[in-house]
Scaffold this active site. Structure first.
Site, PDB file in Angstrom:
ATOM      1  N   ARG A 238       0.659  -1.041  -0.223  1.00  0.00           N
ATOM      2  CA  ARG A 238      -0.130   0.292  -0.093  1.00  0.00           C
ATOM      3  C   ARG A 238       0.854   1.492   0.027  1.00  0.00           C
ATOM      4  NH1 ARG A 238      -3.472  -2.686  -1.690  1.00  0.00           N
ATOM      5  NH2 ARG A 238      -5.464  -2.673  -0.812  1.00  0.00           N
ATOM      6  N   GLU A 267      -2.843   7.929  -3.945  1.00  0.00           N
ATOM      7  CA  GLU A 267      -3.859   7.015  -5.679  1.00  0.00           C
ATOM      8  C   GLU A 267      -4.651   8.385  -5.718  1.00  0.00           C
ATOM      9  OE1 GLU A 267      -4.364   2.924  -5.680  1.00  0.00           O
ATOM     10  OE2 GLU A 267      -1.965   3.645  -4.845  1.00  0.00           O
ATOM     11  N   HIS A 285      -0.701   0.180  -9.786  1.00  0.00           N
ATOM     12  CA  HIS A 285      -1.408  -0.999  -8.681  1.00  0.00           C
ATOM     13  C   HIS A 285      -2.479  -1.490  -9.513  1.00  0.00           C
ATOM     14  CE1 HIS A 285      -3.741  -0.332  -4.410  1.00  0.00           C
ATOM     15  NE2 HIS A 285      -3.866  -1.712  -4.988  1.00  0.00           N
TER      16      HIS A 285
HETATM   17  C1  GLV Z   1      -5.037  -5.240  -4.000  1.00  0.00           C
HETATM   18  O1  GLV Z   1      -4.103  -3.558  -3.894  1.00  0.00           O
HETATM   19  C2  GLV Z   1      -5.823  -5.709  -3.059  1.00  0.00           C
HETATM   20  O2  GLV Z   1      -5.970  -5.816  -2.166  1.00  0.00           O
HETATM   21  O3  GLV Z   1      -6.431  -6.635  -3.498  1.00  0.00           O
END
Ligand code: GLV
Length: 326
Positions: A238, A267, A285
């Site tokens: 993250r 983001e 991401h």
């Molecule tokens: C993606 O970042 C997830 O948490 O699935």
């Protein structure tokens, strides 16, 4: 009458077909994500919400949806869901663990390879038309084979990363709040160390922790200073786990050699100083973004919702106390 679901994405066809067999479904089909007021308006009166990690499920949203029985995020990370707020209202919260570990670790390892071997820079050079032809010292990067990988967060994805590193004869160090069982360490050839030792020894540091108050800005000016000069930082966890301004300063000061990031502090914004740099790879991401895996994630979210309305325990419940209380 079928229960009503608001899905903040059109999902994938197999998940959509399954969902529609059981529920009356309202989908957000716009791009990119529903504006907050639209989300609040559409979730009102629904019995279930299927959302993505971009939607904050908090008191404000729950106040708008008095009938809601479940909030199912199509992600393994669930920092978008205020689980305590759901629990207070006896709303079940679920996520989609397990199915994305290999896909995410594949991608983290791809980022590691790409930053070490300067693949993105090479691609840009070729496309620019400016490559003058082969020479001995062009785009020399860093070896991966035989180097030391430091894994911060040794859950399912961290372990999948270790498995990949074995194929490259890497020395594997890990740190985690909980030490893994001896057989796991043995199978993965992974050595448990404290964070200080990991940062000092690793040529590549790959972050695989969930976003929690204690992991927010875990990588900051002082932890970056602890990293080995010439090391690389990989983040597929993250964004807020890394202080991006401190990262820029560490790169400027050549404290570390580079970084490859799939997730960002704010983001979809990216720190502007990162964008201009050649010693950084930035991806949007997408670490779990294979058709197979994203389809499985959507199916799991749908199955969690179906289970609850069938009177079964959703397989991936985050607040089991809500079910126990019934
Ligand atoms: C993606 O970042 C997830 O948490 O699935």
């Amino acid at each position: 009458m079928k229960p009503k679901v608001f899905a903040t994405h059109g999902l994938f066809a197999p998940a959509r077909a399954l969902l529609e067999r059981h529920f009356e479904v309202d989908y957000w089909a716009g791009e990119p994500r529903p504006p907050r007021d639209e989300l609040l308006r559409r979730v009102a009166g629904k019995d279930a919400l299927i959302c993505l990690l971009t939607e904050k499920v908090n008191d404000e949203l729950l106040d708008h949806s008095p009938n809601l029985r479940i909030a199912a995020t199509v992600s393994v990370g669930y920092d978008n869901i205020d689980v305590a707020a759901c629990t207070r209202r006896k709303i079940v919260a679920t996520h989609t663990p397990g199915v994305l570990d290999d896909t995410t670790a594949d991608f983290a390892f791809a980022l590691l390879m790409a930053i070490a071997r300067r693949i993105v820079e090479g691609d840009a050079w070729m496309r620019s038309g400016a490559w003058p032809g082969w020479n001995l010292d062009q785009l020399c990067g860093s070896d991966v084979s035989g180097k030391t990988l430091g894994i911060i967060g040794f859950g399912r994805i961290g372990r999948a990363m270790a498995k990949r590193a074995q194929g490259f004869d890497m020395r594997i160090l890990y740190t985690d709040a909980m030490r893994a069982a001896p057989e796991v360490e043995r199978d993965l050839h992974a050595e448990y160390v404290d964070r200080d030792r990991l940062l000092a020894a690793a040529d590549f540091v790959s972050v695989h922790v969930p976003l929690l108050p204690e992991t927010r800005r875990l990588i900051n000016a002082s932890t970056l200073k602890q990293m080995k000069p010439g090391a690389y930082l990989i983040n597929t966890s993250r964004g807020p786990v890394v202080d991006e301004a401190a990262l820029v300063a560490a790169l400027d000061a050549k404290q570390i050699a580079g970084a490859a990031f799939d997730v960002f502090e704010n983001e979809p914004k990216v720190h502007p100083a990162l964008v201009a740099r050649k010693d950084v790879i930035l991806t949007p991401h997408i670490a779990s973004a294979s058709v197979e895996t994203r389809t499985k994630m959507a199916l799991i979210a749908v199955e969690n919702v179906i289970a609850l309305f069938d009177g079964r325990r959703p397989p991936n419940v985050l607040n089991p106390e809500v079910l126990a209380a019934k």
